[in-house]
Enzyme design. Structure first.
Site, PDB file in Angstrom:
ATOM      1  N   ASP A   1      43.311 -39.329  -7.978  1.00 18.93           N
ATOM      2  CA  ASP A   1      42.878 -38.766  -9.587  1.00 18.93           C
ATOM      3  C   ASP A   1      44.661 -38.541 -10.336  1.00 18.93           C
ATOM      4  OD1 ASP A   1      40.060 -36.944 -11.517  1.00 18.93           O
ATOM      5  OD2 ASP A   1      42.256 -36.671 -11.560  1.00 18.93           O
ATOM      6  N   ILE A   2      44.412 -38.525 -11.418  1.00 19.79           N
ATOM      7  CA  ILE A   2      45.513 -38.657 -12.191  1.00 19.79           C
ATOM      8  C   ILE A   2      45.291 -37.166 -12.679  1.00 19.79           C
ATOM      9  CG2 ILE A   2      44.735 -38.599 -15.050  1.00 19.79           C
ATOM     10  CD1 ILE A   2      46.639 -41.053 -15.198  1.00 19.79           C
TER      11      ILE A   2
ATOM     12  N   ASN B   1      29.891 -36.609 -10.910  1.00 24.60           N
ATOM     13  CA  ASN B   1      28.848 -36.315 -11.553  1.00 24.60           C
ATOM     14  C   ASN B   1      28.080 -37.741 -12.431  1.00 24.60           C
ATOM     15  OD1 ASN B   1      30.311 -33.677 -12.361  1.00 24.60           O
ATOM     16  ND2 ASN B   1      32.145 -34.610 -12.869  1.00 24.60           N
TER      17      ASN B   1
ATOM     18  N   GLN C   1      30.249 -36.158 -17.306  1.00 21.61           N
ATOM     19  CA  GLN C   1      30.954 -36.806 -16.962  1.00 21.61           C
ATOM     20  C   GLN C   1      31.849 -37.120 -17.283  1.00 21.61           C
ATOM     21  OE1 GLN C   1      28.253 -40.161 -15.200  1.00 21.61           O
ATOM     22  NE2 GLN C   1      29.600 -41.826 -14.949  1.00 21.61           N
TER      23      GLN C   1
ATOM     24  N   HIS D   1      31.808 -43.137  -9.432  1.00 18.08           N
ATOM     25  CA  HIS D   1      33.119 -42.146  -8.679  1.00 18.08           C
ATOM     26  C   HIS D   1      32.392 -40.825  -7.952  1.00 18.08           C
ATOM     27  CE1 HIS D   1      33.204 -40.758 -13.364  1.00 18.08           C
ATOM     28  NE2 HIS D   1      34.064 -39.884 -12.790  1.00 18.08           N
TER      29      HIS D   1
HETATM   30  P1  AMP Z   1      34.227 -37.452 -14.612  1.00 21.88           P
HETATM   31  O1  AMP Z   1      34.794 -35.791 -15.931  1.00 21.88           O
HETATM   32  O2  AMP Z   1      33.674 -36.853 -13.191  1.00 21.88           O
HETATM   33  O3  AMP Z   1      34.186 -38.413 -15.717  1.00 21.88           O
HETATM   34  O4  AMP Z   1      36.013 -38.188 -13.793  1.00 21.88           O
HETATM   35  C1  AMP Z   1      36.532 -38.046 -14.435  1.00 21.88           C
HETATM   36  C2  AMP Z   1      37.460 -38.167 -13.617  1.00 21.88           C
HETATM   37  O5  AMP Z   1      38.576 -39.269 -13.724  1.00 21.88           O
HETATM   38  C3  AMP Z   1      38.908 -36.960 -14.118  1.00 21.88           C
HETATM   39  O6  AMP Z   1      38.737 -36.526 -12.976  1.00 21.88           O
HETATM   40  C4  AMP Z   1      39.889 -38.112 -14.485  1.00 21.88           C
HETATM   41  O7  AMP Z   1      40.900 -36.915 -13.830  1.00 21.88           O
HETATM   42  C5  AMP Z   1      40.479 -39.112 -13.995  1.00 21.88           C
HETATM   43  N1  AMP Z   1      41.226 -40.513 -14.391  1.00 21.88           N
HETATM   44  C6  AMP Z   1      41.044 -40.000 -16.071  1.00 21.88           C
HETATM   45  N2  AMP Z   1      41.406 -41.245 -15.584  1.00 21.88           N
HETATM   46  C7  AMP Z   1      42.352 -42.127 -15.000  1.00 21.88           C
HETATM   47  C8  AMP Z   1      43.448 -42.442 -14.562  1.00 21.88           C
HETATM   48  N3  AMP Z   1      43.764 -43.048 -15.292  1.00 21.88           N
HETATM   49  N4  AMP Z   1      43.985 -42.834 -13.168  1.00 21.88           N
HETATM   50  C9  AMP Z   1      43.429 -41.653 -12.272  1.00 21.88           C
HETATM   51  N5  AMP Z   1      41.802 -40.460 -12.933  1.00 21.88           N
HETATM   52  C10 AMP Z   1      41.765 -40.875 -13.940  1.00 21.88           C
END
Ligand code: AMP
Length: 119
Positions: free
Chosen positions: A34-35, A92, A99, A105
């Site tokens: 995760d970023i 989520n 989400q 994911h």
């Molecule tokens: P959600 O709120 O469950 O949809 O989680 C989305 C997740 O994606 C968050 O924890 C973000 O930090 C992560 N995220 C968004 N863009 C990226 C990316 N380019 N690479 C890795 N993780 C990401």
């Protein structure tokens, strides 16, 4: 797949348009850091097929895909050495969960005691 936004960021990762820090990959799934880490280990596991959320996945994916998805999460836990120390899986789904990315994911979190379930 119905109601799937082709331009979501995880689909761009799958299309190799955006880089990721890959942790695990097989025919069905990709796992990457995760970023915006919320724990020492914070990996996202996504299916390669296009499911906008958990509902779509659980309703439409094959038994093989569903099994493979959870096996990939286990491989992530093994690879990140949190299988025995413990970890949390968060998926989520929908507005009340906040989400953000509309491609299914699982967040795989660990590497420290994670406290109560909703922080
Ligand atoms: P959600 O709120 O469950 O949809 O989680 C989305 C997740 O994606 C968050 O924890 C973000 O930090 C992560 N995220 C968004 N863009 C990226 C990316 N380019 N690479 C890795 N993780 C990401």
């Amino acid at each position: 797949m119905k109601n799937y936004d082709e331009n979501n960021i995880f689909n761009k990762i799958l299309r190799n348009e955006i880089e990721c820090e890959k942790i695990q990959e097989n025919q069905d799934n990709l796992s990457f850091n995760d970023i915006n880490k919320q724990a020492p280990v914070h990996v996202l596991t996504i299916p390669k097929n296009k499911y906008a959320n958990f509902n779509s996945f659980a309703e439409n994916a094959s038994d093989k895909e569903i099994c493979s998805f959870f096996r990939s999460v286990l491989e992530v836990a093994e690879k990140m050495k949190i299988k025995d120390s413990g970890f949390r899986i968060i998926i989520n789904c929908g507005p009340d969960s906040n989400q953000e990315v509309p491609h299914l994911h699982a967040h795989v979190l660990g590497g420290k005691n994670l406290g109560s379930i909703l922080g």
